[in-house]
Design an enzyme around this catalytic site. Structure first.
Site, PDB file in Angstrom:
ATOM      1  N   PHE A 159      -1.385  -3.027   1.205  1.00  0.00           N
ATOM      2  CA  PHE A 159      -1.509  -3.653   3.329  1.00  0.00           C
ATOM      3  C   PHE A 159      -1.384  -2.437   4.279  1.00  0.00           C
ATOM      4  O   PHE A 159      -1.894  -2.920   5.382  1.00  0.00           O
ATOM      5  CB  PHE A 159      -0.064  -3.844   2.793  1.00  0.00           C
ATOM      6  CG  PHE A 159       0.623  -2.864   3.144  1.00  0.00           C
ATOM      7  CD1 PHE A 159       1.064  -2.211   4.342  1.00  0.00           C
ATOM      8  CD2 PHE A 159       1.759  -2.187   1.835  1.00  0.00           C
ATOM      9  CE1 PHE A 159       1.666  -1.158   4.402  1.00  0.00           C
ATOM     10  CE2 PHE A 159       2.380  -0.800   1.676  1.00  0.00           C
ATOM     11  CZ  PHE A 159       2.454  -1.083   3.260  1.00  0.00           C
ATOM     12  N   LYS A 183      -9.657 -10.583  -1.319  1.00  0.00           N
ATOM     13  CA  LYS A 183      -8.136 -10.947  -1.680  1.00  0.00           C
ATOM     14  C   LYS A 183      -7.842  -9.118  -0.827  1.00  0.00           C
ATOM     15  O   LYS A 183      -7.042  -8.760  -1.463  1.00  0.00           O
ATOM     16  CB  LYS A 183      -7.769 -10.541  -2.938  1.00  0.00           C
ATOM     17  CG  LYS A 183      -7.116 -12.448  -3.203  1.00  0.00           C
ATOM     18  CD  LYS A 183      -5.563 -11.916  -2.657  1.00  0.00           C
ATOM     19  CE  LYS A 183      -4.661 -10.574  -3.184  1.00  0.00           C
ATOM     20  NZ  LYS A 183      -3.552 -10.264  -2.262  1.00  0.00           N
ATOM     21  N   GLU A 186      -1.412  -9.933   0.984  1.00  0.00           N
ATOM     22  CA  GLU A 186      -0.836 -11.239   1.907  1.00  0.00           C
ATOM     23  C   GLU A 186       0.204 -10.504   3.332  1.00  0.00           C
ATOM     24  O   GLU A 186       0.430 -12.026   3.984  1.00  0.00           O
ATOM     25  CB  GLU A 186       0.150 -11.417   1.145  1.00  0.00           C
ATOM     26  CG  GLU A 186       0.829 -11.086   0.557  1.00  0.00           C
ATOM     27  CD  GLU A 186       0.738 -10.432  -0.898  1.00  0.00           C
ATOM     28  OE1 GLU A 186      -0.852  -9.914  -0.765  1.00  0.00           O
ATOM     29  OE2 GLU A 186       1.677 -10.386  -2.248  1.00  0.00           O
ATOM     30  N   ARG A 187       0.660  -9.011   3.242  1.00  0.00           N
ATOM     31  CA  ARG A 187       1.350  -8.688   4.925  1.00  0.00           C
ATOM     32  C   ARG A 187       0.672  -8.373   5.559  1.00  0.00           C
ATOM     33  O   ARG A 187       1.334  -8.945   6.461  1.00  0.00           O
ATOM     34  CB  ARG A 187       2.049  -7.548   3.660  1.00  0.00           C
ATOM     35  CG  ARG A 187       2.934  -7.595   2.481  1.00  0.00           C
ATOM     36  CD  ARG A 187       3.454  -6.249   2.364  1.00  0.00           C
ATOM     37  NE  ARG A 187       3.387  -6.200   1.224  1.00  0.00           N
ATOM     38  CZ  ARG A 187       3.910  -5.286   0.710  1.00  0.00           C
ATOM     39  NH1 ARG A 187       4.434  -3.795   1.175  1.00  0.00           N
ATOM     40  NH2 ARG A 187       3.380  -4.568  -0.807  1.00  0.00           N
ATOM     41  N   SER A 236      -1.170  -0.169  -5.711  1.00  0.00           N
ATOM     42  CA  SER A 236      -0.346   0.935  -6.532  1.00  0.00           C
ATOM     43  C   SER A 236      -0.770   0.993  -7.544  1.00  0.00           C
ATOM     44  O   SER A 236      -1.393   0.168  -8.338  1.00  0.00           O
ATOM     45  CB  SER A 236       0.663   0.494  -6.235  1.00  0.00           C
ATOM     46  OG  SER A 236       0.998  -0.628  -7.137  1.00  0.00           O
ATOM     47  N   CYS A 291      -2.276   6.312   1.782  1.00  0.00           N
ATOM     48  CA  CYS A 291      -2.755   7.144   0.171  1.00  0.00           C
ATOM     49  C   CYS A 291      -3.366   8.537   0.663  1.00  0.00           C
ATOM     50  O   CYS A 291      -3.004   9.343  -0.540  1.00  0.00           O
ATOM     51  CB  CYS A 291      -4.089   6.063  -0.443  1.00  0.00           C
ATOM     52  SG  CYS A 291      -5.411   6.180   0.319  1.00  0.00           S
TER      53      CYS A 291
HETATM   54  P1  NAD Z   1       0.304  -3.400  -3.940  1.00  0.00           P
HETATM   55  O1  NAD Z   1      -0.503  -2.706  -5.296  1.00  0.00           O
HETATM   56  O2  NAD Z   1       1.538  -3.850  -4.060  1.00  0.00           O
HETATM   57  O3  NAD Z   1      -0.869  -4.470  -3.367  1.00  0.00           O
HETATM   58  C1  NAD Z   1      -2.388  -4.217  -3.858  1.00  0.00           C
HETATM   59  C2  NAD Z   1      -2.732  -4.934  -3.238  1.00  0.00           C
HETATM   60  O4  NAD Z   1      -2.622  -5.941  -5.034  1.00  0.00           O
HETATM   61  C3  NAD Z   1      -2.443  -6.627  -3.126  1.00  0.00           C
HETATM   62  O5  NAD Z   1      -3.585  -7.788  -2.356  1.00  0.00           O
HETATM   63  C4  NAD Z   1      -1.207  -7.527  -3.459  1.00  0.00           C
HETATM   64  O6  NAD Z   1      -1.409  -8.749  -3.081  1.00  0.00           O
HETATM   65  C5  NAD Z   1      -2.485  -7.505  -5.362  1.00  0.00           C
HETATM   66  N1  NAD Z   1      -0.926  -7.438  -6.433  1.00  0.00           N
HETATM   67  C6  NAD Z   1      -0.056  -6.887  -5.746  1.00  0.00           C
HETATM   68  N2  NAD Z   1       1.130  -7.134  -6.470  1.00  0.00           N
HETATM   69  C7  NAD Z   1      -0.072  -7.804  -7.658  1.00  0.00           C
HETATM   70  C8  NAD Z   1       0.281  -8.020  -8.980  1.00  0.00           C
HETATM   71  N3  NAD Z   1       1.833  -7.729  -9.905  1.00  0.00           N
HETATM   72  N4  NAD Z   1      -0.838  -8.794 -10.090  1.00  0.00           N
HETATM   73  C9  NAD Z   1      -1.845  -8.639  -8.936  1.00  0.00           C
HETATM   74  N5  NAD Z   1      -2.414  -8.213  -8.241  1.00  0.00           N
HETATM   75  C10 NAD Z   1      -0.854  -7.778  -7.160  1.00  0.00           C
HETATM   76  O7  NAD Z   1       0.142  -2.391  -2.766  1.00  0.00           O
HETATM   77  P2  NAD Z   1       0.630  -2.387  -1.701  1.00  0.00           P
HETATM   78  O8  NAD Z   1       1.463  -2.287  -1.576  1.00  0.00           O
HETATM   79  O9  NAD Z   1      -0.023  -3.326  -0.846  1.00  0.00           O
HETATM   80  O10 NAD Z   1      -0.450  -0.973  -0.943  1.00  0.00           O
HETATM   81  C11 NAD Z   1       0.022   0.501  -1.252  1.00  0.00           C
HETATM   82  C12 NAD Z   1      -0.534   1.048  -2.416  1.00  0.00           C
HETATM   83  O11 NAD Z   1      -1.702   1.164  -2.163  1.00  0.00           O
HETATM   84  C13 NAD Z   1       0.303   3.037  -2.335  1.00  0.00           C
HETATM   85  O12 NAD Z   1       0.424   2.804  -3.597  1.00  0.00           O
HETATM   86  C14 NAD Z   1      -0.949   3.927  -2.078  1.00  0.00           C
HETATM   87  O13 NAD Z   1      -0.361   4.357  -2.458  1.00  0.00           O
HETATM   88  C15 NAD Z   1      -2.452   2.540  -2.602  1.00  0.00           C
HETATM   89  N6  NAD Z   1      -3.231   2.634  -1.919  1.00  0.00           N
HETATM   90  C16 NAD Z   1      -3.883   3.793  -2.330  1.00  0.00           C
HETATM   91  C17 NAD Z   1      -5.278   4.080  -1.697  1.00  0.00           C
HETATM   92  C18 NAD Z   1      -5.805   5.143  -2.769  1.00  0.00           C
HETATM   93  O14 NAD Z   1      -7.364   4.631  -2.080  1.00  0.00           O
HETATM   94  N7  NAD Z   1      -6.217   5.919  -3.433  1.00  0.00           N
HETATM   95  C19 NAD Z   1      -5.342   3.687  -0.443  1.00  0.00           C
HETATM   96  C20 NAD Z   1      -4.864   2.582   0.115  1.00  0.00           C
HETATM   97  C21 NAD Z   1      -3.189   2.012  -0.571  1.00  0.00           C
END
Ligand code: NAD
Length: 506
Positions: A159, A183, A186-187, A236, A291
Site C-alpha cells: 500500500f 495485483k 487493495e487499500r 511485509s 520501507c
Molecule cells: P503486506 O505484506 O500486507 O501486503 C503486500 C501485498 O501482499 C498486498 O498486495 C497484499 O494484498 C498482499 N497480501 C497481504 N496479505 C497476504 C497474504 N496473507 N497472502 C498473500 N498475499 C497477501 O504489506 P503492506 O502492509 O501492503 O505494505 C507494508 C509492508 O511492505 C512493510 O512491511 C514494508 O516494509 C514493506 N515494503 C517493503 C519495501 C521494500 O522495498 N523492501 C518497499 C515497500 C514496502
C-alpha cells in the site's frame, strides 16, 4: 483491511483491468477504500476470485507472443510515449495517491518522480538487452547469447507506494517483452488504474498490462497459475517469505522484497543539526510508512542528549494534517493500522523507554475522523523492546545509545532486517569502514534514505529480501529475461564424418 461481502457498495466501484478495458469480474466480494484524512469510504474495490484471476492471466497469455515479437524499436516508442504521459499527468496521479494513501501531495509527487526514473531507464532497453558474440570460438564455430522475455509475469505491490512500486517493475518487464499482471494493494487501488489507462494511451497493445485487485485469494490464484512465469513481490517480511517459498516451489522465478528496520548511526563528529534534520525527515516523512524510513537512530557517545534535544525541537514544528493542505505529515493508512502503531507507543512506555514526544496527543489539521497519529520519539530504547524489535511502519522513532562505533555497528548487523542504513559523520575513513562492514543492502553516507537511482538496483539483505535479484536497474533486466546461448557452424564438407566423442574445441 478485510474484504467485505457487502452487496450494495455506496461509492464508486473499482474494477479490474484486462485487455486494455475495465473488467467487472464475477466475484461478489468487495472491499472498502478509505480516504485516510477524512475516514470516509471513497470507493469499493472488486476482490478477485480465482475465476477472475484466470480471466486476467488469459489476457496476458494471449498478448505475450505478439509483444515478445514486437521490435525493440516499437517497444521503445511505447515507453517514450508512456514517459511523456506520466510526466504530463503526474499531478493527477499524485492527487489520487494522496486521496487513498494519505501521504502529503509533495511526497506523492516525489513518489511519481522516482517511478518516472525507472521508465526513463527502461527506454534504453535496446542497449540493455544486448547479447554477446564470440566469433571463431572453435574452428569455424561462432557463439552468441541473447536475453529473451519470460512470458506473463506478476507484480504484487504494497500500500505504501501505490505508483512507485508498480513502476519499479512494470516498465522493465514490458520493455523486455513480457506481459504483466499487477495485483496492487487493495487499500489504495486507484493509482494502478490510472497507470493502466496511460499504458493504453501510450499505444501498448491489449493484454500487455493488466490489473487484478484482491487479497490472498487473488495472490494464491496467481501463485497456482502455471502460466505465470515470475513474481515480483514487495510487502511485509512474513508474506515475502511465503511468496518466495511458494513461487520457487512451483518453479517460478521470484524476487520478494520484505520489511525493514532502518538504522541511522550518528558518530560523535557528525554535524548534529544536519543529522537531526535527516532523522526527522526520514523518520516521519510519509508518516513513517516507508520501507526506507529511519526507525532507529543509534547515537554514539557522547552526542545522544544533544541529538535527542535537536530532534525533539524539530518535531515540535511538524504540521500534521490533510495532505491536500500543505502539511508536513498526513494520516496513517487505516484506523486499524493507526491503532496498531499506537499500541507500540503504549508498549514502549511499559517497557521503560523514555517517551520524549507522544504522537497520541496530536492535533491534526483535518477531519476528526481521519486516521491521525503524530510523531513520537523514544529515547534510551533497548534492543529487547518491541518498539525496536518490530517493524512498526508508523511515525515512531527510537533512539538507542552506543558507547563506541563498534557497538553501533553490532546493533545494525545483529538486526534481522537489512534494507537500508545511513551513517552520519565528517570522517571519510569511518564512513568507508561502515559502508564496507555493515550487513545491509543499501547504505547512505550522510544520506538518510539511500534509495538507489534507476541505473543501480534496489534491494535489501537478510529478512528484507528473499531471492537473489534486486529490483530495477541492471538486475531488473536480468530478472525479466532469460539467457540463451547459440553455437553456430555453417557446414563445410571437409568437417563431415561420424564421431561419438563429446564435442571439443579445436
Ligand atoms: P503486506 O505484506 O500486507 O501486503 C503486500 C501485498 O501482499 C498486498 O498486495 C497484499 O494484498 C498482499 N497480501 C497481504 N496479505 C497476504 C497474504 N496473507 N497472502 C498473500 N498475499 C497477501 O504489506 P503492506 O502492509 O501492503 O505494505 C507494508 C509492508 O511492505 C512493510 O512491511 C514494508 O516494509 C514493506 N515494503 C517493503 C519495501 C521494500 O522495498 N523492501 C518497499 C515497500 C514496502
Amino acid at each position: 483491511m478485510t474484504a467485505t461481502a457487502s452487496a450494495a457498495p455506496a461509492a464508486e466501484r473499482i474494477p479490474h483491468w484486462a485487455g486494455n478495458e475495465p473488467l467487472t469480474g464475477t466475484s461478489e466480494r468487495f472491499a472498502d477504500v478509505f480516504d485516510p484524512a477524512t475516514g470516509a469510504v471513497s470507493a469499493t474495490v472488486a476482490m478477485a476470485g480465482s475465476d477472475d484471476v484466470r480471466a486476467v492471466v488469459r489476457e496476458a497469455v494471449s498478448a505475450f507472443p505478439g509483444w515478445r515479437d514486437t521490435s525493440l524499436a516499437k517497444r521503445t516508442q511505447v515507453l517514450f510515449r508512456f514517459r511523456e504521459l506520466l510526466n504530463e499527468r503526474k499531478q493527477e496521479l499524485a492527487e489520487i495517491i494522496t486521496a487513498e494513501h494519505g501521504k502529503v501531495l509533495s511526497d506523492a509527487l516525489g513518489e511519481v518522480a522516482r517511478g518516472l526514473e525507472v521508465v526513463e531507464f527502461a527506454c534504453g532497453v535496446s542497449h540493455l538487452v544486448k547479447g554477446e558474440m564470440t566469433s571463431n570460438a572453435s574452428t569455424g564455430v561462432d557463439v552468441s547469447s541473447m536475453r529473451q522475455p519470460l512470458g506473463p509475469v506478476t507484480i504484487i505491490s504494497p500500500f505504501n507506494f501505490p505508483a512507485m512500486v508498480p513502476l519499479w517493475f512494470a516498465p522493465t518487464a514490458i520493455a523486455c517483452g513480457n506481459a504483466v499482471v499487477l495485483k496492487p494493494s487493495e487499500r489504495d487501488p486507484s493509482a494502478s488504474m490510472l497507470l493502466a489507462r496511460l499504458w493504453r494511451e501510450a499505444g501498448l497493445p491489449d493484454g500487455v498490462f493488466n490489473v487484478v485487485h484482491g487479497d490472498k485469494v487473488a495472490v494464491d490464484a496467481l501463485l497456482e497459475n502455471p502460466e505465470v512465469k515470475a513474481i515480483s513481490f514487495v510487502g511485509s517480511t512474513p508474506i515475502a517469505r511465503y511468496m518466495y517459498e511458494t513461487a520457487t516451489g512451483r518453479g517460478k522465478r521470484c524476487q520478494a522484497l520484505g520489511g525493514a528496520k532502518n538504522h541511522m548511526v550518528v558518530l560523535p563528529d557528525a554535524d548534529l543539526d544536519l543529522a537531526a534534520d535527516a532523522a526527522v525527515n526520514a523518520g516521519f516523512g510519509s508518516a513513517g510508512e516507508r520501507c526506507m524510513a529511519v526507525s532507529a537512530v543509534v547515537a554514539v557517545d557522547p552526542v545522544g542528549d544533544e541529538l535527542a534535544a535537536k530532534i525533539s525541537e524539530r518535531m515540535d514544528k511538524l504540521h500534521v494534517g490533510d495532505g491536500r493542505r500543505g502539511c508536513d505529515m498526513g494520516p496513517l493508512i487505516t484506523a486499524a493500522h493507526r491503532d496498531r502503531v499506537s499500541s507500540y507507543v503504549e508498549a514502549g512506555v511499559r517497557d521503560g523507554a523514555e517517551l520524549v514526544a507522544d504522537g497520541r496527543d496530536c492535533r491534526a489539521d483535518g477531519a476528526a475522523e481521519g486516521f491521525w497519529l503524530g510523531p513520537t520519539l523514544f529515547d534510551h530504547v533497548r534492543t529487547d523492546m518491541s518498539v525496536y524489535t518490530d517493524e512498526i511502519f508508523g511515525p515512531v522513532l527510537s533512539m538507542l545509545r552506543a558507547g563506541t562505533y563498534r557497538e553501533a555497528l553490532d546493533v545494525v548487523n545483529t538486526n534481522p532486517y537489512g534494507n537500508g542504513t545511513a551513517v552520519f559523520t565528517e570522517n571519510g575513513g569511518a564512513a568507508r569502514e561502515f559502508a564496507e562492514d555493515v550487513e545491509v543492502g543499501m547504505v547512505g553516507v550522510n544520506v538518510p534514505i539511500p534509495v538507489p537511482v534507476a541505473q543501480y538496483s534496489f534491494g535489501g539483505w537478510k529478512e528484507s529480501l528473499f531471492g537473489d535479484t534486486h529490483a530495477y536497474g541492471p538486475e531488473g533486466i536480468h530478472f525479466f529475461t532469460r539467457n540463451k546461448v547459440v553455437t553456430t557452424r555453417w557446414p563445410d564438407p571437409s568437417q563431415g564424418g561420424v564421431n561419438l566423442g563429446f564435442p571439443r574445441n579445436s
